[in-house]
Design an enzyme around this catalytic site. Sequence first.
Site, PDB file in Angstrom:
ATOM      1  N   HIS A 300      40.507  97.158  37.714  1.00  0.00           N
ATOM      2  CA  HIS A 300      40.020  98.483  37.293  1.00  0.00           C
ATOM      3  C   HIS A 300      41.235  99.408  37.149  1.00  0.00           C
ATOM      4  CE1 HIS A 300      37.124 101.545  36.615  1.00  0.00           C
ATOM      5  NE2 HIS A 300      36.914 101.956  37.852  1.00  0.00           N
ATOM      6  N   HIS A 346      37.358  94.268  28.190  1.00  0.00           N
ATOM      7  CA  HIS A 346      36.533  95.325  28.783  1.00  0.00           C
ATOM      8  C   HIS A 346      35.121  94.815  29.000  1.00  0.00           C
ATOM      9  CE1 HIS A 346      34.673  99.241  29.502  1.00  0.00           C
ATOM     10  NE2 HIS A 346      35.888  99.620  29.852  1.00  0.00           N
ATOM     11  N   ASP A 401      44.484 101.003  29.629  1.00  0.00           N
ATOM     12  CA  ASP A 401      45.601 100.738  30.533  1.00  0.00           C
ATOM     13  C   ASP A 401      46.770 100.035  29.855  1.00  0.00           C
ATOM     14  OD1 ASP A 401      44.374 101.886  32.768  1.00  0.00           O
ATOM     15  OD2 ASP A 401      43.129 100.112  33.006  1.00  0.00           O
TER      16      ASP A 401
HETATM   17  N1  CMX Z   1      43.017  88.065  30.187  1.00  0.00           N
HETATM   18  C1  CMX Z   1      42.593  86.833  30.533  1.00  0.00           C
HETATM   19  N2  CMX Z   1      41.292  86.527  30.703  1.00  0.00           N
HETATM   20  C2  CMX Z   1      40.391  87.485  30.467  1.00  0.00           C
HETATM   21  C3  CMX Z   1      40.762  88.773  30.065  1.00  0.00           C
HETATM   22  C4  CMX Z   1      42.140  89.072  29.942  1.00  0.00           C
HETATM   23  N3  CMX Z   1      42.582  90.260  29.620  1.00  0.00           N
HETATM   24  N4  CMX Z   1      39.631  89.506  29.903  1.00  0.00           N
HETATM   25  C5  CMX Z   1      38.592  88.697  30.208  1.00  0.00           C
HETATM   26  N5  CMX Z   1      39.047  87.475  30.563  1.00  0.00           N
HETATM   27  C6  CMX Z   1      38.283  86.343  31.026  1.00  0.00           C
HETATM   28  C7  CMX Z   1      37.557  86.693  32.310  1.00  0.00           C
HETATM   29  O1  CMX Z   1      38.419  86.601  33.434  1.00  0.00           O
HETATM   30  C8  CMX Z   1      36.423  85.694  32.312  1.00  0.00           C
HETATM   31  O2  CMX Z   1      36.949  84.455  32.731  1.00  0.00           O
HETATM   32  P1  CMX Z   1      36.093  83.448  33.659  1.00  0.00           P
HETATM   33  O3  CMX Z   1      34.824  83.184  32.901  1.00  0.00           O
HETATM   34  O4  CMX Z   1      36.978  82.259  33.805  1.00  0.00           O
HETATM   35  O5  CMX Z   1      35.837  84.183  34.941  1.00  0.00           O
HETATM   36  C9  CMX Z   1      36.072  85.591  30.829  1.00  0.00           C
HETATM   37  O6  CMX Z   1      37.248  86.036  30.118  1.00  0.00           O
HETATM   38  C10 CMX Z   1      34.897  86.439  30.404  1.00  0.00           C
HETATM   39  O7  CMX Z   1      35.159  87.781  30.800  1.00  0.00           O
HETATM   40  P2  CMX Z   1      34.546  88.997  29.957  1.00  0.00           P
HETATM   41  O8  CMX Z   1      33.066  88.904  30.031  1.00  0.00           O
HETATM   42  O9  CMX Z   1      35.187  89.072  28.632  1.00  0.00           O
HETATM   43  O10 CMX Z   1      35.094  90.256  30.788  1.00  0.00           O
HETATM   44  P3  CMX Z   1      34.475  90.912  32.103  1.00  0.00           P
HETATM   45  O11 CMX Z   1      33.443  91.884  31.700  1.00  0.00           O
HETATM   46  O12 CMX Z   1      34.080  89.876  33.095  1.00  0.00           O
HETATM   47  O13 CMX Z   1      35.743  91.652  32.714  1.00  0.00           O
HETATM   48  C11 CMX Z   1      37.697  92.987  32.645  1.00  0.00           C
HETATM   49  C12 CMX Z   1      36.260  92.815  32.130  1.00  0.00           C
HETATM   50  C13 CMX Z   1      38.214  94.341  32.192  1.00  0.00           C
HETATM   51  C14 CMX Z   1      37.677  92.974  34.187  1.00  0.00           C
HETATM   52  C15 CMX Z   1      38.562  91.831  32.073  1.00  0.00           C
HETATM   53  O14 CMX Z   1      38.599  91.926  30.675  1.00  0.00           O
HETATM   54  C16 CMX Z   1      39.977  91.822  32.645  1.00  0.00           C
HETATM   55  O15 CMX Z   1      40.184  91.239  33.709  1.00  0.00           O
HETATM   56  N6  CMX Z   1      40.968  92.459  31.931  1.00  0.00           N
HETATM   57  C17 CMX Z   1      42.315  92.576  32.428  1.00  0.00           C
HETATM   58  C18 CMX Z   1      42.384  93.663  33.497  1.00  0.00           C
HETATM   59  C19 CMX Z   1      42.242  95.028  32.886  1.00  0.00           C
HETATM   60  O16 CMX Z   1      42.874  95.368  31.888  1.00  0.00           O
HETATM   61  N7  CMX Z   1      41.406  95.881  33.527  1.00  0.00           N
HETATM   62  C20 CMX Z   1      41.235  97.287  33.125  1.00  0.00           C
HETATM   63  C21 CMX Z   1      39.932  97.520  32.372  1.00  0.00           C
HETATM   64  C22 CMX Z   1      39.693  98.992  32.164  1.00  0.00           C
HETATM   65  C23 CMX Z   1      38.907  99.532  33.318  1.00  0.00           C
HETATM   66  O17 CMX Z   1      37.680  99.326  33.384  1.00  0.00           O
HETATM   67  O18 CMX Z   1      39.498 100.165  34.194  1.00  0.00           O
END
Ligand code: CMX
Length: 463
Positions: A300, A346, A401
């Site tokens: 987050h 996201h 971010d």
């Molecule tokens: N890099 C690598 N893998 C990623 C990814 C990324 N940037 N974004 C999603 N994935 C992966 C997830 O880890 C998940 O993997 P598993 O099935 O093996 O667990 C898969 O793709 C599906 O995830 P999703 O449904 O697309 O994304 P979520 O809703 O579960 O998660 C988020 C959203 C933001 C936590 C995720 O995209 C992420 O970890 N991003 C990187 C961290 C980040 O930038 N966070 C800030 C977000 C802004 C905020 O809300 O503050």
Amino acid sequence: MIVSRTTGTVLKALPSLQRLDVSFIRNLSCELKDVTGAKISEHAKKVKEFRGFYGSKVVGEVTVDMIYGGMRGIKALATETSYLDPEEGIRFRGYSIPECRDLLPKAPGGQEPLPEGLFWLLLTGEVPTENQVKNLSKEWAAHADLPAHVVTMLNNFPAHLHPMSQFAAAITACNTESAFAKAYSEGVHKSKYWEYTFDDAMSLIAKLPTIAATIYRNLYRDGSSIGAIDPNKDWSANFVDMLGFKDEKLTDFIRLFLTILSDHEGGNVCAHAVHLVGSGLSSPYLSFAAGMCGLAGPLHGLANQEVLVFITKMQQQLGDNPTEAQISDFCRKTLKSGQVIPGYGHAVLRKTDPRYTAQREFCLKHLPDYPMFKLVSEMYKVVPPILMETGKVKNPWPNVDAHSGVVLQYYGLREMNFYPVIIGVSRALGVMASLVWDRGLSLPIEYCKSMTSSVLMKMSGVS
Ligand code: CMX
């Protein structure tokens, strides 16, 4: 005498901030409270009528996957201040980020919106006048001082306590100032809860830059004094002054940053935490501290810091001008090692975050040749196709971010562990405005139903 455990130096107590004659401002600040009160009572009637007619209307369904999948897609919260369209991005009270940049009042000589104006908009749904915003700046400057016990506590934290932990702890300790907690203990009628929530929101928001700057100075500037608040400067300008920077462009960027990161509807970790804890009638200070503990998570708010760690590592390994192939290789290695690419993806958005775009526009105007900005731009080309290839990432595009740390680096605010604190200062605007509305609409204590897997299996017909 207070000696910093961090540096061993003798710390100056905060100078006693100039006490202003706020009697005239009190009346003006009541304008915001009055407008908010009128809007709340008008809207509360509408919501009551709506629920009377449509209370049993079904607006969605819940699947087993949603329950195990972080409640993604379950429509479960009413949040009035903003709405996140997956394809378009955030709208604050119906206004997009470009519209807010255009319409909200600006500081003299500044080009970016004042976050004070956004707070007014979030609370009332109306774009404020320049004068209304100016009075809000004065109001916040007048309440920016901290209780002595909070300063003493901050001055004694060890250097290895992360700035976000210090921030959350200091906010919790500010609960001594809660008008809501006092009024509740004195048995105030529940129809007045929103008014005390409003009062706490105003004084909490006023104090956050002071808390943040004290943490910054203690950790990174040998505990030097944050100086005095200037009652004629806006909230962001005072914040930048207290941090010890003198660059007008940085101040304008901070105004933009504090505006665009303020709110992102109600289901994200920190906003939901504030809403949840507030629903149990914990004070706004305690509710906000809970939200900040949530914001401190690397998926987050801490992602902002993680992005900088990621880019810095890339620069160290590949230099300032890596090729697309090198960046691509670096990102693939990251994914292979089981880590995420921070700043991308996201839970709700399905396109490039307009908050990313706003910062990109700022960079194109003010720092187009900065190597780190060029690297971020290159990543914008390289990362989405790589994430798409995985076949599982639902949103391969950059979020807010992915960008902000770069601008702060450029202007010399280089301590990346501190970045989530700046987001926390910003986020107060949205979650506090929402909390005022939660109490105004008399939303009840939140308590959703949880299930064991065996009950879920039975419900699904598994024998
Ligand atoms: N890099 C690598 N893998 C990623 C990814 C990324 N940037 N974004 C999603 N994935 C992966 C997830 O880890 C998940 O993997 P598993 O099935 O093996 O667990 C898969 O793709 C599906 O995830 P999703 O449904 O697309 O994304 P979520 O809703 O579960 O998660 C988020 C959203 C933001 C936590 C995720 O995209 C992420 O970890 N991003 C990187 C961290 C980040 O930038 N966070 C800030 C977000 C802004 C905020 O809300 O503050």
